[in-house]
Each structure stands twice: as C-alpha cells, then as structure tokens.
Design an enzyme around this catalytic site. Structure first.
Site, PDB file in Angstrom:
ATOM      1  N   ARG A  42      61.371  24.119  70.281  1.00  0.00           N
ATOM      2  CA  ARG A  42      60.119  23.402  70.040  1.00  0.00           C
ATOM      3  C   ARG A  42      60.334  21.899  69.866  1.00  0.00           C
ATOM      4  NH1 ARG A  42      56.022  22.805  65.533  1.00  0.00           N
ATOM      5  NH2 ARG A  42      53.958  22.989  66.504  1.00  0.00           N
ATOM      6  N   ILE A  68      50.322  19.751  69.732  1.00  0.00           N
ATOM      7  CA  ILE A  68      51.050  20.987  70.020  1.00  0.00           C
ATOM      8  C   ILE A  68      50.630  21.975  68.940  1.00  0.00           C
ATOM      9  CG2 ILE A  68      53.088  20.149  68.751  1.00  0.00           C
ATOM     10  CD1 ILE A  68      54.831  21.866  70.540  1.00  0.00           C
ATOM     11  N   SER A  69      50.279  23.174  69.331  1.00  0.00           N
ATOM     12  CA  SER A  69      49.684  24.131  68.403  1.00  0.00           C
ATOM     13  C   SER A  69      50.651  24.590  67.327  1.00  0.00           C
ATOM     14  CB  SER A  69      49.183  25.365  69.162  1.00  0.00           C
ATOM     15  OG  SER A  69      48.066  25.068  69.932  1.00  0.00           O
ATOM     16  N   GLN A  70      50.067  25.034  66.221  1.00  0.00           N
ATOM     17  CA  GLN A  70      50.818  25.710  65.170  1.00  0.00           C
ATOM     18  C   GLN A  70      51.556  26.904  65.777  1.00  0.00           C
ATOM     19  OE1 GLN A  70      48.250  27.503  62.295  1.00  0.00           O
ATOM     20  NE2 GLN A  70      49.918  28.124  60.938  1.00  0.00           N
TER      21      GLN A  70
END
Length: 226
Positions: A42, A68-70
């Site tokens: 990530r 950027i998503s959880q």
C-alpha cells in the site's frame, strides 16, 4: 514496510469486519481477500510524505481532491464481489490504483476507468511497474462504463454516485454483482450490493453507511474514494 505493520493492519481489518457484521452479515472476510490485501504494498500507492501512514486503517489523500480508501472498505467491497480467477471486473474510478491491484490478484482481468487524466496516467504506470499486468486503465467517464469489454462479471465503484449509473447496470453480466456507494456529498451514503439474476432482474441490498468522495461523470457522478 515490514510484516509487523502488515499484520497489525490485518488485525484491524478483521476487528472492523466483526464490529460491522450486524450491518454487513459478514463476520470474516474470505481468506483470499485478506491475502490479497496483505500482498499489495500500500505504501507504493500513497504520496511520499504519507508513506509512514500507509498501513493505518484510514483513507489518505492522493491529490486532485481524491483519496485512497480505508483498507477495511477495500476488503469489504472486494469480498462483496465474490471474486474468482475466471472473472472480468470493471472498476469505476481508478484513483491511486490500489483497489485495482488488490482485485488483480483475485480475478482474470481488471478494466479500470479514471476521469482525472493525471491520476489515470500515474496509476497506469505504477501498476505496470509493480507487475500488475492484468489491469488495463483508460482515462474516461466511468459512469458510462466500458462497453467494448462488457458484459462484466462484477463492477466496483469507488466513489459515491447520487444514483446508480444505468450503463453499469446494463454492462453487468447476468449473475454478476455491482458494489457501489450511493448518496450525496456530506450527507448519509450507503454502500449497496446490486445483483442481476439470470433473467436480468435486479435486486439490491444496503450493506453499510459510508463516506466517499463524490463520483464525477455524465450520470451525475464521479471523483473517487479509492
């Protein structure tokens, strides 16, 4: 980042999964989904100054007003698709490319659309450099789908639309699943699971209250939480 940070993130995702099971009906994510989350670096998908926070279970800004998503949300949306190695998936909203990278480990092919040119180009180059060669990215209006490669076994939308874009319903294969957040900015949004049966009938289920950036496109929509 090291394995301890990755393991800590996985434990946080597992805890969130248990804590939200009363909404989602899911107490444990599929092992292959968690393995994909563990395998994708990530830190490569966030700006340099945010790399120390890459394995926090939080969304992070990626520029152009996008995030950027959880990781928990990425795991949940991926799990809801029920991905398998024979599937062709459409992603509406490439963003950083992180969600596409996770999906690429679980399905045959990912087609991803991003309306912001700079994000599309950056994600395309990054995914190629990292070896995710079963992802194809195009800059364009994701609310219109990608008719040339339709129908899709699954569609994932990474930003909140005010309504479900009709083109995405049309391009979903019978038996397919569409996962999409629906709602207005700064108001209550719901993550929906939409399923198309063999006869083309549509059912939908509310999964979880969420907060995504708005989707941008011809159908009202766009931007992207991924």
């Amino acid at each position: 980042m090291g394995q301890p940070q990755i393991n800590a993130l996985l434990r946080k995702i597992e805890a969130d999964c248990r804590n939200t099971s009363r909404y989602t009906g899911i107490e444990v994510f599929q092992a292959k989904v968690m393995q994909a989350i563990a395998s994708v670096p990530r830190e490569e998908f966030v700006p340099d100054h945010l790399k120390p926070y890459a394995y926090d279970n939080n969304p992070l800004p990626i520029g152009e007003g996008q995030t950027i998503s959880q990781p928990y949300i990425v795991a949940l949306m991926t799990d809801l698709l029920c991905p398998n190695k024979d599937q062709i998936i459409l992603e509406a909203g490439t963003g950083s490319g992180y969600q596409a990278a996770v999906l690429s480990l679980l399905v045959k092919k990912v087609y991803s659309l991003e309306i912001v040119p700079s994000l599309a180009q950056k994600a395309k180059q990054l995914l190629w450099d990292l070896g995710y060669h079963n992802v194809e990215i195009r800059q364009g209006d994701a609310s219109l789908g990608w008719q040339h490669h339709a129908p899709f076994d699954g569609i994932i939308v990474t930003a909140a639309a005010e309504q479900i874009p009709p083109a995405l319903i049309e391009q979903l294969r019978p038996g397919g699943r569409l996962v999409i957040p629906v709602g207005y900015p700064h108001m209550t949004q719901e993550l929906l699971l939409v399923e198309k049966d063999a006869a083309g009938g549509i059912t939908q289920r509310n999964i979880l209250p969420v907060a995504f950036v708005p989707f941008t496109g011809a159908s009202n929509c766009a931007g992207n939480q991924e």
